[in-house]
Design a protein around this motif. Structure first.
Motif, PDB file in Angstrom:
ATOM      1  N   PRO A  35       0.412  -1.176   0.184  1.00 13.03           N
ATOM      2  CA  PRO A  35      -0.176   0.378   0.072  1.00 13.03           C
ATOM      3  C   PRO A  35       0.945   1.506   0.120  1.00 13.03           C
ATOM      4  O   PRO A  35       1.291   2.104   0.846  1.00 13.03           O
ATOM      5  CB  PRO A  35      -0.752  -0.573   0.916  1.00 13.03           C
ATOM      6  CG  PRO A  35      -0.768  -1.166   2.185  1.00 13.03           C
ATOM      7  CD  PRO A  35       0.836  -2.041   0.971  1.00 13.03           C
TER       8      PRO A  35
ATOM      9  N   ARG B  77      -5.433  12.485  -0.651  1.00  2.72           N
ATOM     10  CA  ARG B  77      -5.400  11.256  -0.592  1.00  2.72           C
ATOM     11  C   ARG B  77      -6.545  11.841   1.015  1.00  2.72           C
ATOM     12  O   ARG B  77      -6.958  10.937   1.747  1.00  2.72           O
ATOM     13  CB  ARG B  77      -4.190  10.554   0.240  1.00  2.72           C
ATOM     14  CG  ARG B  77      -4.613   9.397   1.725  1.00  2.72           C
ATOM     15  CD  ARG B  77      -3.136   8.255   1.569  1.00  2.72           C
ATOM     16  NE  ARG B  77      -2.088   9.068   2.090  1.00  2.72           N
ATOM     17  CZ  ARG B  77      -1.266   9.260   1.238  1.00  2.72           C
ATOM     18  NH1 ARG B  77      -1.607   8.684   0.393  1.00  2.72           N
ATOM     19  NH2 ARG B  77      -0.611   9.698   1.968  1.00  2.72           N
TER      20      ARG B  77
ATOM     21  N   SER C 195     -12.842   6.092   0.958  1.00  5.54           N
ATOM     22  CA  SER C 195     -11.205   5.649   1.125  1.00  5.54           C
ATOM     23  C   SER C 195     -10.604   5.563  -0.301  1.00  5.54           C
ATOM     24  O   SER C 195     -11.026   5.328  -1.332  1.00  5.54           O
ATOM     25  CB  SER C 195     -11.877   3.984   1.358  1.00  5.54           C
ATOM     26  OG  SER C 195     -12.671   3.910   2.800  1.00  5.54           O
TER      27      SER C 195
ATOM     28  N   SER D 126      -6.328   0.691  -0.109  1.00  3.36           N
ATOM     29  CA  SER D 126      -4.783   0.440   0.621  1.00  3.36           C
ATOM     30  C   SER D 126      -4.389  -0.487  -0.234  1.00  3.36           C
ATOM     31  O   SER D 126      -3.969  -1.407   0.888  1.00  3.36           O
ATOM     32  CB  SER D 126      -6.035  -0.327   2.065  1.00  3.36           C
ATOM     33  OG  SER D 126      -6.839  -1.913   1.493  1.00  3.36           O
ATOM     34  N   GLN D 127      -3.971  -0.217  -1.364  1.00 11.29           N
ATOM     35  CA  GLN D 127      -3.370  -1.167  -2.255  1.00 11.29           C
ATOM     36  C   GLN D 127      -1.991   0.125  -2.542  1.00 11.29           C
ATOM     37  O   GLN D 127      -2.263   0.732  -2.724  1.00 11.29           O
ATOM     38  CB  GLN D 127      -4.257  -1.603  -3.101  1.00 11.29           C
ATOM     39  CG  GLN D 127      -4.540  -3.047  -3.197  1.00 11.29           C
ATOM     40  CD  GLN D 127      -5.920  -3.225  -4.038  1.00 11.29           C
ATOM     41  OE1 GLN D 127      -6.975  -2.649  -4.527  1.00 11.29           O
ATOM     42  NE2 GLN D 127      -5.242  -4.584  -4.673  1.00 11.29           N
TER      43      GLN D 127
END
Length: 509
Positions: free
Chosen positions: A30, A50, A59, A62-63
């Motif tokens: 991430p 972000r 969101s 998360s990668q």
């Protein structure tokens, strides 16, 4: 791996280059990677975007998020890419439809709380987008008026990332209260009337001639005689800008970050302080040069008060733009060009203390100091000035008996008529005023006035240069236009020659 694309614009001077913004999610630990030659402000957009997405209720993936700005070999600068980066990431994360961003241009800076802030260069960027065939654009709330100047585009204004998501889903976007403008307030100074200038009939006449033909003007005289007052009233004598000129001027001001709430229709006015640096006046910057005062004065007036106090590098930097009407600023990675067809007005004292030409006053300047002061304005710079005027101090008796002179409206009407005569004569040539007509057309395409032998004699004796001959012919045509004549006469030519050399012209007052 999930992939999405959208579009933004890189501004290289006045030209816009379409930038494809790609976002890919997956394939690693991430983190967020931004590639494509970004500058510092653009590289920091990873953290801004972000935080803005998280604070807007969405969101951030998360990668591994890879963001690419294509073409990758082109340097990119500015925070206006933020909105397109967010849109591409949200589309790749399937928060918004990918097709809704694929052919849409987005401009805007995002704040940490999700608000969308105003950015520079919206007008030239959208002009480039329209030329590239795009039809839908998204701009920050409060810049709709600027975006509406570009016809043929569907404009959506958003004030937050929530508005952006609604827009990309096809839902209506509710208007929000505008944020305070981040740009500087620009434009012309408050209207000042020529009738406020007491006396100085020759200088007033020279100002009218300069306005009619868009000629450069040099005012010299002791302090307090009215040099600054005259220069400040020159924009009030100029006619409104034509639509192509107005769009060009508005685009320059938008690119410089000066507030543009609508089409700029009046000639701009710039009067930088003599302590201003060369990049602030000529233009400059580290990677991509920004426009300076000479470009902000494009199609308007650039006034340099106390001209000998300016840096010699600044004054010499005016030489090429005065002739070409553009300024080219080279940097290691690319060159930028900005329009700079301004009308220059210089003002100077006769000596450092200013009392050399004041009757009854004692000048304490040494002869060498006076000479050094005069030499700060080099010969090549002065040779590009069309009209020179020496102002004399007014007598006390004259101040008591002086009558009110003509108003700016009366003089502007004569200037407008003279400009109309020039426009008819120069139809189809691409030139708008006498000051733009090249020398070969003056000598071959237009009839020469009687008395050109006076120019030959002045040229042979070294009193004027070959450039000066062309400038005298241009001013003589302007005098003829003000007089309503079809061609300049011998009197017009001799008057133009006297005005060029800064000599009293009999009858001009």
């Amino acid at each position: 791996m999930s992939l999405a694309q959208t579009w933004s614009v890189a501004l290289l001077g006045m030209e816009g280059q379409m930038i494809e913004v790609e976002a890919a999610i997956g394939g690693g630990l991430p983190r967020t990677v931004l590639v494509g030659l970004p500058d510092a402000s653009l590289y920091e957009s990873r953290d801004r975007c972000r935080a803005a997405v998280a604070n807007s209720g969405y969101s951030w993936p998360s990668q591994l998020v890879t963001i690419n700005l294509t073409p990758a070999s082109l340097p990119k600068a500015g925070s206006h890419y933020d909105l397109s980066i967010v849109a591409a990431v949200l589309a790749a994360a399937e928060v918004v439809p990918r097709e809704s961003v694929r052919r849409r241009v987005l401009l805007g800076e995002v704040g940490l709380d999700g608000r969308v802030r105003r950015v520079r260069g919206v007008l030239p960027a959208l002009m480039a987008a329209r030329s590239a065939g795009f039809e839908q654009v998204v701009v920050p709330q409060g810049q709709q008026a600027e975006a509406a100047l570009v016809e043929g585009l569907g404009v959506t204004a958003v004030g937050s990332l929530a508005d952006l998501v609604d827009c990309l889903h096809g839902r209506p976007v509710l208007p929000v209260e505008d944020d305070p403008a981040t740009g500087e307030e620009g434009g012309s100074p408050p209207a000042r009337d020529l009738s406020e200038v007491v006396g100085q009939p020759e200088a007033r006449w020279a100002l009218e001639v300069a306005a009619a033909g868009r000629h450069h003007l040099y005012l010299q005289g002791p302090p307090g005689v009215g040099k600054t007052m005259l220069a400040e009233r020159l924009p009030g004598l100029l006619p409104d800008l034509e639509l192509p000129e107005a769009l060009e001027v508005s685009a320059v001001h938008s690119l410089a970050g000066v507030g543009v709430d609508g089409l700029i229709t009046r000639p701009p006015y710039a009067d930088p302080h003599h302590s201003a640096s060369q990049p602030s006046i000529i233009g400059g910057g580290a990677r991509i040069a920004r426009p300076g005062a000479i470009s902000l004065a494009h199609r308007g007036v650039l006034f340099l008060d106390e001209a000998p106090e300016f840096s010699p590098r600044v004054l010499e930097g005016l030489r090429t733009p005065l002739e070409s009407g553009v300024v080219t600023l080279g940097r290691t990675q690319l060159q930028t060009r900005y329009p700079a067809r301004f009308q220059l007005v210089l003002a100077a004292n006769p000596c450092p203390c200013g009392l050399a030409a004041t009757p009854g006053a004692e000048c304490r300047c040494a002869p060498m100091a006076i000479r050094r002061y005069a030499e700060r304005l080099s010969g090549p710079v002065l040779d590009r000035i069309d009209i020179a005027v020496t102002l004399a101090p007014l007598r006390r008796a004259y101040l008591r008996t002086a009558t009110v002179g003509e108003t700016s409206a009366v003089v502007a009407a004569r200037v407008r008529e003279a400009r109309e005569r020039q426009a008819r004569r120069l139809t189809g040539s691409g030139w708008l005023t006498n000051s733009e007509v090249p020398g070969h057309h003056l000598r071959r395409g237009l009839p020469l006035p009687d008395g050109v032998e006076a120019l030959d004699q002045a040229l042979q004796r070294g009193r004027i240069s070959a450039r000066g001959v062309d400038k005298v012919l241009r001013v003589s045509w302007t005098l003829a236009d003000l007089a309503g004549a079809d061609a300049p006469t011998r009197s017009h030519l001799l008057t133009a020659l006297a005005m060029r050399r800064g000599e009293p012209a009999e009858g001009v007052a």
